[in-house]
Design a protein around this motif. Structure first.
Motif, PDB file in Angstrom:
ATOM      1  N   HIS A 149      -0.641  -4.527  -2.940  1.00  0.00           N
ATOM      2  CA  HIS A 149      -1.627  -3.550  -2.467  1.00  0.00           C
ATOM      3  C   HIS A 149      -2.895  -4.304  -2.088  1.00  0.00           C
ATOM      4  O   HIS A 149      -3.238  -5.312  -2.708  1.00  0.00           O
ATOM      5  N   ASN A 176      -6.030   0.149   0.122  1.00  0.00           N
ATOM      6  CA  ASN A 176      -5.424   1.345  -0.459  1.00  0.00           C
ATOM      7  C   ASN A 176      -6.566   2.159  -1.073  1.00  0.00           C
ATOM      8  O   ASN A 176      -7.119   1.764  -2.095  1.00  0.00           O
ATOM      9  N   ASN A 180       0.796  -1.233   0.000  1.00  0.00           N
ATOM     10  CA  ASN A 180       0.000   0.000   0.000  1.00  0.00           C
ATOM     11  C   ASN A 180       0.824   1.276   0.000  1.00  0.00           C
ATOM     12  O   ASN A 180       0.339   2.319   0.425  1.00  0.00           O
TER      13      ASN A 180
END
Length: 188
Positions: free
Chosen positions: A79, A171, A72
């Motif tokens: 992510h 994220n 992230n």
């Protein structure tokens, strides 16, 4: 940590074995011919790829657990998003292979890691391929833009990599799309 590693390894092996135990119709086609040599070579290649895929999967789980794989952040190979976890490609495979990834070299360790991961079938596919696109979310004054290509691991498989109470937040600055065209700025 050793108990978690043992539990994680058991869960990972169980996930991979459940895929390998899929009906024959869901697995790769078998080679036919007068000699069994083609089938044996194909089966051996599949087994080698899956072993490499399991090594990659375990490396990923361990790296997320001990923090050696960042997530992230700008430049991170992993992510977390609403749909699950994305692996930046080829970056994550290059990291696994110590910096080596050459898609034109069939013996390249990074390429072999990617092929091994794909052979496990733990990623979600788009309608046309296995690759998704990460896009920066639109702000008031910026056009949406493509950040990177990635594999999406659905949330159901993420639990084999990261304990629920240790899962990083999503994220919020990116979204996943099947269409790279969405990443282009609007035409005037």
């Amino acid at each position: 940590t050793q108990l978690h590693d043992s539990t994680l390894m058991t869960a990972t092996v169980a996930a991979v074995e459940s895929i390998e135990a899929a009906p024959a119709s869901a697995q790769a086609p078998r080679q036919t011919g007068s000699s069994g040599g083609n089938h044996d070579a194909f089966a051996d290649l599949k087994k080698q790829r899956q072993e490499t895929g399991r090594r990659f999967w375990n490396w990923l789980a361990n790296g997320l657990e001990d923090g050696s794989i960042t997530c992230n952040q700008s430049g991170s190979p992993v992510h977390f998003v609403e749909q699950g976890m994305v692996l930046v490609t080829p970056g994550i495979f290059k990291a696994f292979a110590g910096g080596f990834f050459d898609r034109h070299n069939p013996a390249c360790p990074g390429l072999l890691a990617q092929q091994g991961f794909v052979s496990l079938g733990l990623h979600q596919r788009t309608k046309k391929s296995a690759i998704y696109y990460a896009l920066a979310k639109k702000s008031n004054h910026q056009a949406q833009r493509k950040l990177f290509s990635c594999y999406l691991i659905p949330e159901a498989h993420v639990r084999h990599l990261v304990k629920a109470d240790r899962r990083p937040p999503n994220n919020i600055d990116m979204m996943i799309s099947e269409n790279p065209l969405e990443a282009r700025p609007p035409q005037s």
